[in-house]
Design a protein around this motif. Sequence first.
Motif, mmCIF file in Angstrom:
data_model
loop_
_atom_site.group_PDB
_atom_site.id
_atom_site.type_symbol
_atom_site.label_atom_id
_atom_site.label_comp_id
_atom_site.label_asym_id
_atom_site.label_seq_id
_atom_site.Cartn_x
_atom_site.Cartn_y
_atom_site.Cartn_z
ATOM 1 N N LEU A 122 1.704 8.701 -6.120
ATOM 2 C CA LEU A 122 1.830 8.914 -4.673
ATOM 3 C C LEU A 122 1.615 10.374 -4.300
ATOM 4 O O LEU A 122 0.913 10.680 -3.322
ATOM 5 C CB LEU A 122 3.209 8.454 -4.199
ATOM 6 N N ARG A 123 2.188 11.272 -5.078
ATOM 7 C CA ARG A 123 2.020 12.694 -4.792
ATOM 8 C C ARG A 123 0.553 13.112 -4.921
ATOM 9 O O ARG A 123 0.031 13.854 -4.076
ATOM 10 C CB ARG A 123 2.894 13.525 -5.739
ATOM 11 N N LEU A 124 -0.094 12.601 -5.961
ATOM 12 C CA LEU A 124 -1.518 12.909 -6.146
ATOM 13 C C LEU A 124 -2.345 12.353 -4.987
ATOM 14 O O LEU A 124 -3.262 13.023 -4.484
ATOM 15 C CB LEU A 124 -1.996 12.307 -7.476
ATOM 16 N N PHE A 125 -1.991 11.155 -4.537
ATOM 17 C CA PHE A 125 -2.734 10.536 -3.438
ATOM 18 C C PHE A 125 -2.612 11.361 -2.153
ATOM 19 O O PHE A 125 -3.612 11.646 -1.491
ATOM 20 C CB PHE A 125 -2.216 9.114 -3.208
ATOM 21 N N TYR A 126 -1.399 11.738 -1.819
ATOM 22 C CA TYR A 126 -1.207 12.497 -0.574
ATOM 23 C C TYR A 126 -1.783 13.914 -0.665
ATOM 24 O O TYR A 126 -2.187 14.483 0.350
ATOM 25 C CB TYR A 126 0.279 12.551 -0.217
ATOM 26 N N LEU A 136 -2.541 1.401 -3.266
ATOM 27 C CA LEU A 136 -1.900 0.112 -2.972
ATOM 28 C C LEU A 136 -1.833 -0.751 -4.231
ATOM 29 O O LEU A 136 -0.831 -1.437 -4.481
ATOM 30 C CB LEU A 136 -2.675 -0.619 -1.876
ATOM 31 N N THR A 137 -2.899 -0.716 -5.034
ATOM 32 C CA THR A 137 -2.905 -1.467 -6.292
ATOM 33 C C THR A 137 -1.831 -0.957 -7.238
ATOM 34 O O THR A 137 -1.148 -1.736 -7.918
ATOM 35 C CB THR A 137 -4.287 -1.359 -6.961
ATOM 36 N N THR A 138 -1.677 0.369 -7.282
ATOM 37 C CA THR A 138 -0.635 0.963 -8.118
ATOM 38 C C THR A 138 0.744 0.460 -7.705
ATOM 39 O O THR A 138 1.580 0.104 -8.553
ATOM 40 C CB THR A 138 -0.679 2.498 -8.008
ATOM 41 N N LEU A 139 1.006 0.420 -6.421
ATOM 42 C CA LEU A 139 2.302 -0.034 -5.924
ATOM 43 C C LEU A 139 2.515 -1.521 -6.194
ATOM 44 O O LEU A 139 3.626 -1.954 -6.536
ATOM 45 C CB LEU A 139 2.413 0.267 -4.434
#
Length: 519
Positions: A125-129, A146-149
């Motif tokens: 999530l941190r990398l995504f944001y 979303l797939t990761t989650l």
Amino acid sequence: MATSSFRRTLTTIKPNSFPYSLFSASFSKTLNPPYSSFRAAQSIIVSVSDPNKIADVILSQSSYPAFTRYRPIYPYAVRKLARANRCDLVERIVEDHLSKNKVSAGFFIRFIMLYSEAGMVDHALRLFYDFSPKFQSSEKPFCAILTTLLNNSKFETFHEVFGNADKVMSISPSVKVFNMKLRAYCEEGKVGLAEELLKKKMEKDFGVLPDICSYNVLLEAYLKRKDWVKFDDLKNVVIKRGLEGNVTTYKHMIVRLCKNKECDGASKLLDEMVDKGVAPNAACYNWIIYGFCRIGDFVSAKIVLERMIKDGYVAPSSLTYYTLFRHMVQEGEFLSALVMCKIILKRNWVPPFEAMEGLVKGLLEISMKKEACKVVKKMKKRLQGPALDSWVKIEAALPCCCFIYPNWALGYFTLALFLDYLVLLGVFSEDDLLSFNCSIKVLSAVPRINFKLLELQPSIFVTGSLMLRLCTCPNLLQLFAFIYSSIIATPKPFLIPSFQIISLKLVDEHSSAEYCASS
């Protein structure tokens, strides 16, 4: 299975083959010592178990494009590090790569998925944001997070991120994104919300037209809940809307019919798939085979297997044969199960233990003791450790007449077995046996048996006692003749008498002699 397959691929690459040939020319000169080639670094990652060593190899080569472009190497290394609970090394590898290389959309997505495989959702999530503002015009990074989650069952966070889609993307979410939303609802057990989204909100509120994948998500949910009425209703909606089913759609319909024991209808669906140009996958064939096995129709099941081989869309896997084999044993079709067992062993697969144990017991019930022993012998050769111990127990429980030994070992074994029995029964002690001034050379290839498991008649004990006295006689030929005749005459022999040559070797304190005779 995927990991072991990848491991075999990495360790069997030849120097002149793809993909090694793509890198060997330039990479053998650029890699740092001691990794003089791409394959050398790759081999270390595959073979070593030390997490620090794996991380060191990755970090030392992360500056070389040829290494970083080879996609399987990073997920494989991350999986090993995750199994070792070294998430700190995973983070170190990702941050090192991001600091040394230009971050493209492809690498951005790859590292999100690497965090996913390691279960490091917060890092993903941190990398995504951190990097999503650079890729707002693409929904691929958004689908990756979303797939990761989803893969890590973080449903609450999933819905939160989904709700911020307009902030992290400059484009509207497509049907692919909404399909993931449907999947999230179904996986967390909120099928009603998934139905509402599919049937009402997607098209009316968001202007997104559901595709066949959207309906497949709900069809699968109905299958898991065994809600056949809603399944059939939704299938009719798909037909009414004129949507062409894909392989997943047909697989769900096949599963629904097979679970309801409508296997003939499932076979017709297979014909329909082929006619419409939809290539069946392994699951389609396997479910039909499983369905026929459930109702005991092994003839039809084998016909589907033969068709699977003939069609050539996908090769039968071990699961295909295990399904047939297991159900044949359960239904008492031991002859057919034996044939299937031989096919499985010929392909170097290891059948399920429970089914194999059932096969051995079934063969004994139908007086096929020789075949039962062959099965046990083959399994013992293939296994090691605790699995082998289980087969040793099965072997010990077999009737003693099943033990077949080489002809040249029968003589040694016969004499040793009788003497062991006398010690076991307390007729003589081991010291008493030594007092006869003779010893018996038993070949190491001849196994010992747990005699307590054997049920032999008292007449054999008498035979053993008489034979022991003959051991002190100088006429060894007389001893041989007695052993041979006693084995033939035993009402319930524990050795198979159909041998050609018996060799006995007795050594006393004065001389040695060896006699051989043929039956």
